[in-house]
Every structure is written in C-alpha cells, then in structure tokens.
Enzyme design. Sequence first.
Site, mmCIF file in Angstrom:
data_model
loop_
_atom_site.group_PDB
_atom_site.id
_atom_site.type_symbol
_atom_site.label_atom_id
_atom_site.label_comp_id
_atom_site.label_asym_id
_atom_site.label_seq_id
_atom_site.Cartn_x
_atom_site.Cartn_y
_atom_site.Cartn_z
ATOM 1 N N HIS A 507 0.851 -1.197 0.000
ATOM 2 C CA HIS A 507 0.000 0.000 0.000
ATOM 3 C C HIS A 507 0.884 1.244 0.000
ATOM 4 O O HIS A 507 2.098 1.175 0.194
ATOM 5 C CB HIS A 507 -0.960 0.011 1.192
ATOM 6 C CG HIS A 507 -0.308 0.007 2.538
ATOM 7 N ND1 HIS A 507 0.325 1.113 3.076
ATOM 8 C CD2 HIS A 507 -0.200 -0.981 3.470
ATOM 9 C CE1 HIS A 507 0.784 0.818 4.279
ATOM 10 N NE2 HIS A 507 0.491 -0.451 4.539
ATOM 11 N N CYS A 535 3.113 -4.961 6.672
ATOM 12 C CA CYS A 535 2.823 -4.619 5.283
ATOM 13 C C CYS A 535 4.052 -4.018 4.601
ATOM 14 O O CYS A 535 5.051 -3.709 5.261
ATOM 15 C CB CYS A 535 1.661 -3.628 5.212
ATOM 16 S SG CYS A 535 0.067 -4.331 5.696
#
Length: 561
Positions: A507, A535
């Site tokens: 992301h 992440c």
Amino acid sequence: MNRIICAILCLALAMPAAVYAEGEAYAEVEAIVEAYVEPDEQYVQPFSRDLAKSDRGDDVAQLQQRLIDLGYLSDVADGVFGNKTQEAVTDFQSIHDELGLTPTGVADADTLKWLMSEHVFYDVLQNGDRGEQVTRLQEALIDYGFLQGEADGIFGNATQAAVSAFQSRLIQLGYSGIGEDGRANDALQSVLYSGIYNPYERDLGVSDTGDDVMILSNRLKRLGYIDISTDTFDDYILNALWDFQELNGLEASAVADEHTFKAMFSPDAVRAERMTRRDLKMGDTGDTVLELQRELMRRGFMSPYTTGEYDSRTISAIERLMEFWPDYDGESAEEISAEAQKALLDGVVPVYIQNVARGDEGSEVERIFRRLTNLFYVTESTIDDIAGPRFEEAVKSFQENNGLEATGIADEATQLIMYSDDCINNGSKFILRVATDEQLVYAYERGEDGRYELIRTMVCSSGAPSTPTPNGIFRQTTRRHSRWHYFKQFYCWAQYVFTISGNILFHSVLYRSRSESAVNYSSIYNLGKPVSHGCVRLSVEDAKWVYENCESQTVIIVHPK
C-alpha cells in the site's frame, strides 16, 4: 583510451550490484561514454581571444566561474586575470594533460574548448551533498583506505575528513590544484578515478597484517573476488589474489607487489567472473553464502528465497546434497568446504540420476518438486516425496513451456533443462521481489520469450523487527484489494492496496484521513526503513503502479536478499 573515459569505466567497476540488475550499471556507463565526444562537435566557442595574465573582461569572468565550479579557483569571478587565475588554469592543464594540454597558464583555444565542455569534468562535491556521485566518491576512498565503513551517498564529516587525508597525500606526492579544504574538486576526482594513484607501500604476503592489507582486500571485494574485507593476509586473500592474477594476465605469485597493486587499481582491472570460494559454516554471512544458496535452490536442494546467512534452511539443503552426492567429503552439514562449493558450482556434482514418473517415491521426487516450486509451477505446500497427479501435471506444464514433449515424466532431457539457468518458469506477467534487507521492491516483466527483465526498482518500508514481513513465495493469495483502505487498529488510511497474503499488503504511505492532502509525512520520511506492522509501504506513485499493473495471482517473493 584517454584518462577521462578510463575514469568513467573505473566508476562502473566500483558500483555496488545490490540495486542494479546484472549489466544495468555497465549500460549506464556505456551511455555516458557514448555521450563523450570531442567538444568541438557540441561546443560553440564564446571566446574571441586567448586569455592570459592581466586580461580583463566578461570572458575572463566566465572563465573564472568555470574554474570555480570545478574547484580549481577559490577566488571570485571578478573579470581580472591575476596570479590565482593563472595558477588555476595551469593546474587544470596539468591534471588534464591527456587532452593534449600544456601547463602554460594561458587559456588558449584548446584549453577553453575543453574547459567549457559540459560532458567531461567533475563538479565539486562537499559536505552536505548527497547522491550517486557521492557514493562513487566514497567507494573509491574506501578502496584506497581513506574512508572506513560503507558508502551511503551522504557527504558528511567522515567523508570530508577522508577527502582531506587524500588531499594531504597527493600534496606530498607533488600534485597541485586538488585543494586542501576537504572538498572533492575535479582535479581530485580525476586522480581518484583514473588509477594513476597507486596505494602500494610494501610487498604483501601470507600472514601480513595492517591497513595496507585492508586496502588490498577492499579492492578485491570491489572487483568481486571476495565478499568480506580483512586486515589479515590469509589463505582466502591468497586464493583471491591468484584468481585476480589469472584473469588479468599476471604471473601467479603469492605476493601482492607494486605491479599487482597497479594492475588492481587500474580502470582496466578485470572483474571476477565468480567469487573466490571460502570455507563456510553455520552463522556465516555474505555473498558467498548467497551464491551457495542460489545454487542449492537451482539444484532443487533448497526451498524458495535466500537469506545470505548460513542458517538452518541451508543446513537442511546441505543434508539433501550429502544424500544425493555420494562423493561429498564433508562430515557435517553445518559447514561446507571451498572445494565442495567449487564442485557444485562447476558442475562436478551430477544433475540427473534417474527418470521420475507418477507413482515414484523418494528424495528425487521431492527434489523435482522443490525445483518446480522455485520455478512457480507448484506451491511450497505441494512439496512431497510421492509423485502423484500434481507432480505429473506440473512436469507436463514445464515440458510444454520449455519446448519438450509433454509426457509428465521427468526424464534426463527434462531434468537437464529444469536444473539449468536457461529454463522457462511459470511466473505471472510481472514478478515482484521484496528484498527486506535492502528495503527495495524489484518488479520484473516477462518478455515474449518467457524470460524476465527488471523494469522497476521501488523503495519500500517493510515490517519492523518486531512485526516482520513474512518470507516466502506468494501467488494464490495475491490480488487487488481496494483503492483506499482504512486500518482500524492504527486509525489511518492508505491508497492503492494490493494483497500479498491475509492482512499483509502492498500500500501507499499513510494518511490521517481519506484525503490526498492528509498525508502522514513521517511515513514518507521512513521509506527505506523497516518500520511497518508487516505490510510493505511504497510511495504513492509506486503503489499505484503495482495496483494498476499487477493482476490476481501475481507472483510475489519476499526474502532478505
């Protein structure tokens, strides 16, 4: 080849490989060399006269400003050709005598032609500067023993001190125009990159120690012969020295003499075709371990992804090698000799043992499964020692992709291709490789021939040490997630979200709200550092590229190196 082109090539040899695909650094240098043309092909002479002492005018000021930009003149461009300007012109002519310039102190037509060229000389680097040119400067200073540590591309106090030390050394040798202020001007960089400075102090042989041994090992490391630096001349350095001498057409000797040093620091020094091997054991790290792991993966002994550390996975792979290769002479998988590594890398260890077909059992079935996992025909969870329908289907798919008859039987012809570097894998259109030690994501695109080319390199922030991004090969779980995503636990948003596995995502940097104007700047500043909760954060531009170009079941590989 004149000295400037040699200097450019020397820079190429000093480049680190971690960030570039193989050959990319050299392609960049080739482009620079191709752009290097005689200045009279690209240069319009703005001067109507030769310039000499006592001359005045705007043309003198223009000359002075160019000398200031290159670091030969520390005065102001006042348009008056005085003693300092004359000394600066003389220094420029002396440093660049390979251009056919004579140190007269007069800026004649030839001197002005070269001096005003935009493609030849080095701009001044000083404290506070950053970037690739600083990295190259630091690498050369490390090689010559004036700077310790790793090149980080940041010109700080340590780099300034190293430049000052190099300047002092050059002044002792009679050089002028190279400055004394810790700034790296054109003259200093020209000397540094050209190979005309020889750091030789004494002949070096086995058991010698000291800073000069460290200089020798740093240079061998830069040229790709070794992967660790040392201040002790041991057997590893000796073997690397022999490899260097062989590739560079020198007589084999156990001594690094002045002639050897000169050849080693020459821009024409030949890089290693492959690293000199060293004995490895549990806990060792470095590129030799990484190279061993990659070969073990290629041969089907090691599961996917490499670490560069001789760890438990490496031990398991060596145990499989020992079982497969009866002539292996090691006593324990916790260590492997240089000789055994050479045999593995040189093809002495056989590739094919027997045909393997559906219904077969044993370690050879497992080895083929593992190799097919590395080539993305099956997932790691599929690895088994029994050849069932999945085995047969995967072998058929491999054979079809590689122009073989699709029998589903892993015969000799199939295995010889399967365990080679030339086989076609079953990856997706794009493959994303997350190198967590480097904090970089590499994007590869498959060409019409089925082979992959590096097309994009992206700085990332992967998981922090307490919440690391999991290693592995991910395919079945990868997909586009959402244009915007809210992280409830952390009260923040991100753009262009792409699922790796579960709640592990690609992301963008973070936002305080669902608005592009509400960016969290600390997440931007932290790109390049492992600070996430697992992440993989990217810049908005890079996250958007992944989101828009990568489809479901895109292969994503996460590993340290």
